[in-house]
Write a protein that holds these residues in place. Structure first.
Motif, PDB file in Angstrom:
ATOM      1  N   HIS A 107       0.608  -1.555   0.012  1.00  0.00           N
ATOM      2  CA  HIS A 107       0.092   0.209   0.303  1.00  0.00           C
ATOM      3  C   HIS A 107       0.788   1.465   0.084  1.00  0.00           C
ATOM      4  O   HIS A 107       0.329   2.280  -1.040  1.00  0.00           O
ATOM      5  CB  HIS A 107      -0.806  -0.425   1.175  1.00  0.00           C
ATOM      6  CG  HIS A 107      -2.079  -0.681   1.322  1.00  0.00           C
ATOM      7  ND1 HIS A 107      -3.239  -0.902   2.059  1.00  0.00           N
ATOM      8  CD2 HIS A 107      -1.834  -2.748   1.118  1.00  0.00           C
ATOM      9  CE1 HIS A 107      -3.934  -2.327   1.709  1.00  0.00           C
ATOM     10  NE2 HIS A 107      -2.869  -3.118   0.771  1.00  0.00           N
ATOM     11  N   ALA A 111       1.105   4.070  -2.991  1.00  0.00           N
ATOM     12  CA  ALA A 111       0.251   5.707  -3.018  1.00  0.00           C
ATOM     13  C   ALA A 111       1.714   6.320  -3.214  1.00  0.00           C
ATOM     14  O   ALA A 111       1.871   7.785  -3.653  1.00  0.00           O
ATOM     15  CB  ALA A 111       0.190   5.635  -1.096  1.00  0.00           C
ATOM     16  N   ARG A 112       3.249   6.137  -2.565  1.00  0.00           N
ATOM     17  CA  ARG A 112       4.204   6.560  -3.713  1.00  0.00           C
ATOM     18  C   ARG A 112       4.433   6.859  -4.548  1.00  0.00           C
ATOM     19  O   ARG A 112       4.966   8.060  -5.252  1.00  0.00           O
ATOM     20  CB  ARG A 112       5.571   5.980  -2.816  1.00  0.00           C
ATOM     21  CG  ARG A 112       6.576   6.961  -2.669  1.00  0.00           C
ATOM     22  CD  ARG A 112       7.984   5.842  -2.440  1.00  0.00           C
ATOM     23  NE  ARG A 112       8.034   5.451  -1.498  1.00  0.00           N
ATOM     24  CZ  ARG A 112       8.307   4.118  -1.074  1.00  0.00           C
ATOM     25  NH1 ARG A 112       8.870   3.510  -1.748  1.00  0.00           N
ATOM     26  NH2 ARG A 112       8.421   3.756   0.977  1.00  0.00           N
ATOM     27  N   VAL A 115       0.516   8.846  -5.254  1.00  0.00           N
ATOM     28  CA  VAL A 115      -0.400  10.317  -4.862  1.00  0.00           C
ATOM     29  C   VAL A 115       0.776  11.585  -4.934  1.00  0.00           C
ATOM     30  O   VAL A 115      -0.381  12.440  -5.808  1.00  0.00           O
ATOM     31  CB  VAL A 115       0.329  10.768  -3.288  1.00  0.00           C
ATOM     32  CG1 VAL A 115       0.190  12.530  -2.843  1.00  0.00           C
ATOM     33  CG2 VAL A 115      -0.432   9.477  -2.634  1.00  0.00           C
ATOM     34  N   PHE A 126      -8.300   6.256  -3.370  1.00  0.00           N
ATOM     35  CA  PHE A 126      -7.300   4.855  -2.677  1.00  0.00           C
ATOM     36  C   PHE A 126      -7.718   4.284  -2.329  1.00  0.00           C
ATOM     37  O   PHE A 126      -8.435   4.586  -0.892  1.00  0.00           O
ATOM     38  CB  PHE A 126      -6.147   5.592  -2.251  1.00  0.00           C
ATOM     39  CG  PHE A 126      -4.736   4.240  -2.088  1.00  0.00           C
ATOM     40  CD1 PHE A 126      -3.919   4.503  -2.664  1.00  0.00           C
ATOM     41  CD2 PHE A 126      -5.328   3.069  -0.978  1.00  0.00           C
ATOM     42  CE1 PHE A 126      -3.274   2.471  -2.182  1.00  0.00           C
ATOM     43  CE2 PHE A 126      -4.381   2.884  -0.035  1.00  0.00           C
ATOM     44  CZ  PHE A 126      -3.064   2.526  -1.170  1.00  0.00           C
ATOM     45  N   TRP A 157      -3.905   7.647   7.414  1.00  0.00           N
ATOM     46  CA  TRP A 157      -3.491   8.955   6.779  1.00  0.00           C
ATOM     47  C   TRP A 157      -3.404   9.041   5.988  1.00  0.00           C
ATOM     48  O   TRP A 157      -2.933  10.556   5.442  1.00  0.00           O
ATOM     49  CB  TRP A 157      -1.461   8.588   8.419  1.00  0.00           C
ATOM     50  CG  TRP A 157      -1.028   9.161   7.913  1.00  0.00           C
ATOM     51  CD1 TRP A 157       0.079  10.248   9.083  1.00  0.00           C
ATOM     52  CD2 TRP A 157      -0.044  10.069   6.594  1.00  0.00           C
ATOM     53  NE1 TRP A 157       0.446  10.933   8.158  1.00  0.00           N
ATOM     54  CE2 TRP A 157       0.741  10.638   6.856  1.00  0.00           C
ATOM     55  CE3 TRP A 157       0.072   9.524   4.853  1.00  0.00           C
ATOM     56  CZ2 TRP A 157       1.549  12.100   6.337  1.00  0.00           C
ATOM     57  CZ3 TRP A 157       0.507  10.463   4.384  1.00  0.00           C
ATOM     58  CH2 TRP A 157       1.767  11.526   4.895  1.00  0.00           C
ATOM     59  N   LEU A 158      -3.559   8.817   4.630  1.00  0.00           N
ATOM     60  CA  LEU A 158      -3.949   9.331   3.786  1.00  0.00           C
ATOM     61  C   LEU A 158      -5.053  10.030   3.930  1.00  0.00           C
ATOM     62  O   LEU A 158      -4.562  11.224   2.884  1.00  0.00           O
ATOM     63  CB  LEU A 158      -3.328   8.460   2.867  1.00  0.00           C
ATOM     64  CG  LEU A 158      -2.142   7.060   2.068  1.00  0.00           C
ATOM     65  CD1 LEU A 158      -3.245   5.585   1.190  1.00  0.00           C
ATOM     66  CD2 LEU A 158      -1.786   8.077   1.652  1.00  0.00           C
ATOM     67  N   SER A 159      -6.020   9.647   4.141  1.00  0.00           N
ATOM     68  CA  SER A 159      -7.043   9.836   4.180  1.00  0.00           C
ATOM     69  C   SER A 159      -7.109  11.997   5.390  1.00  0.00           C
ATOM     70  O   SER A 159      -7.505  13.594   4.412  1.00  0.00           O
ATOM     71  CB  SER A 159      -8.329   9.480   4.651  1.00  0.00           C
ATOM     72  OG  SER A 159      -9.707  10.732   4.296  1.00  0.00           O
ATOM     73  N   THR A 161      -4.086  13.469   5.522  1.00  0.00           N
ATOM     74  CA  THR A 161      -3.264  14.346   4.972  1.00  0.00           C
ATOM     75  C   THR A 161      -3.595  14.761   3.523  1.00  0.00           C
ATOM     76  O   THR A 161      -3.470  16.213   3.582  1.00  0.00           O
ATOM     77  CB  THR A 161      -2.074  13.823   4.767  1.00  0.00           C
ATOM     78  OG1 THR A 161      -1.836  13.309   5.613  1.00  0.00           O
ATOM     79  CG2 THR A 161      -0.969  14.117   4.365  1.00  0.00           C
ATOM     80  N   TYR A 162      -4.766  14.354   2.996  1.00  0.00           N
ATOM     81  CA  TYR A 162      -4.816  14.443   1.340  1.00  0.00           C
ATOM     82  C   TYR A 162      -6.607  14.691   0.742  1.00  0.00           C
ATOM     83  O   TYR A 162      -6.742  15.507  -0.502  1.00  0.00           O
ATOM     84  CB  TYR A 162      -4.625  13.091   0.182  1.00  0.00           C
ATOM     85  CG  TYR A 162      -3.334  13.311   0.227  1.00  0.00           C
ATOM     86  CD1 TYR A 162      -1.889  13.965   0.131  1.00  0.00           C
ATOM     87  CD2 TYR A 162      -2.559  11.888   1.017  1.00  0.00           C
ATOM     88  CE1 TYR A 162      -0.448  14.044   0.263  1.00  0.00           C
ATOM     89  CE2 TYR A 162      -0.901  12.351   1.525  1.00  0.00           C
ATOM     90  CZ  TYR A 162      -0.210  13.499   0.982  1.00  0.00           C
ATOM     91  OH  TYR A 162       1.052  13.119   1.331  1.00  0.00           O
ATOM     92  N   VAL A 169     -10.068   8.331   0.057  1.00  0.00           N
ATOM     93  CA  VAL A 169      -9.651   6.727   0.589  1.00  0.00           C
ATOM     94  C   VAL A 169     -10.833   5.962   1.159  1.00  0.00           C
ATOM     95  O   VAL A 169     -11.799   7.024   2.406  1.00  0.00           O
ATOM     96  CB  VAL A 169      -8.629   7.196   1.596  1.00  0.00           C
ATOM     97  CG1 VAL A 169      -7.904   6.154   1.871  1.00  0.00           C
ATOM     98  CG2 VAL A 169      -7.188   8.043   1.477  1.00  0.00           C
TER      99      VAL A 169
END
Length: 268
Positions: A107, A111-112, A115, A126, A157-159, A161-162, A169
């Motif tokens: 994952h 994402a790297r 994103v 995602f 964390w993705l949600s 942050t972005y 997400v």
């Protein structure tokens, strides 16, 4: 939810189970789908069935290949590939490493790759297939439980942050689903998951409901929310209840062992 027609989707672990159900649903909605699986034959079979593209290989490194196959763009990435590893701290180091690599780091690596492009275009999705084990736990499987908690944490964390920058997400957290993975869980799966198990297509339906609402948590088993709230509200009570179930599991395993020994004796 905006139309998915002509959007591009990658589904890892798409050769069967939940992944195949997700691939079929996205294709039915008009998306161009890349089906990834370590088993090349399974990936090709599902891809041929739904008019998609097969991109077999390791889910951890599939993004560049899938992006090229889809014409240079990935709008939705379904990080669905996963492994269920039994045991506790005594499980082999290699088993722990595989669980971390497939259930978490695949994952992170996806994402790297994804994103930066999503931030540039102001949109992206995602989807992390986590499991209710990421919200609760799974008896008899520490590597699975621990890494699924980590997968949920990464999705959160993705949600956080972005989200305000256009990236949606979704964390898909089913309990038992009638797949090969459930069939391989043995007595623990029979005790905890089998009775309320659902079909992979039900999971896909739940995801699409969440996508329409731009909702993070996807609970194909609605009762999971109550278990999660109970765990947070009174951890000691919840842990006591789970320990009671653990003792029941140990008793069932002991019965199974005794029956197996009895069969061996009778065969002599």
């Amino acid at each position: 939810m905006e139309s998915l027609r002509d959007s591009t989707v990658v589904v890892t672990g798409g050769g069967g189970g939940i992944g195949a159900a997700l691939a079929r649903r996205f294709a039915a909605e008009g998306a161009r789908v890349a089906v990834n699986d370590l088993d090349a034959a399974k990936a090709r079979s599902v891809a041929e069935e739904i008019g998609a593209i097969a991109v077999p290989g390791d889910a951890s490194s599939i993004v560049p290949v899938a992006r090229e196959a889809l014409g240079g763009r990935i709008d939705t990435f379904c990080a669905n590939a996963g492994v269920g590893t039994a045991g506790g701290p005594e499980a082999a180091e290699e088993a722990w490493e595989t669980a971390w690599d497939v259930n978490v780091m695949a994952h992170v690596r996806a994402a790297r790759e994804l994103v930066p492009g999503w931030l540039e275009q102001g949109s992206g999705r995602f989807v992390a297939t986590v499991s209710a084990a990421g919200l609760l736990t799974m008896l008899g499987s520490a590597p699975y439980s621990v890494t699924k908690h980590a997968a949920l944490a990464f999705a959160e964390w993705l949600s956080v942050t972005y989200k305000h920058r256009g990236i949606d997400v979704h964390a898909v957290c089913p309990q038992g689903v009638r797949t090969d993975m459930l069939a391989g869980t043995g007595v623990a799966g029979d005790l905890v998951l089998a009775e309320t198990a659902i079909e992979p297509e039900d999971v896909a339906d739940s995801l699409f409901d969440a996508m329409a609402e731009r909702r993070f948590l996807v609970l194909p088993h609605p009762e999971t929310a109550g278990f999660y709230a109970a765990r947070a509200g009174d951890p000691d009570h919840w842990l006591g209840g789970m320990n009671k179930m653990q003792r029941k599991l140990e008793a069932l395993l002991e019965q199974e062992a005794q029956a197996a020994n009895g069969s061996k004796e009778a065969a002599r």
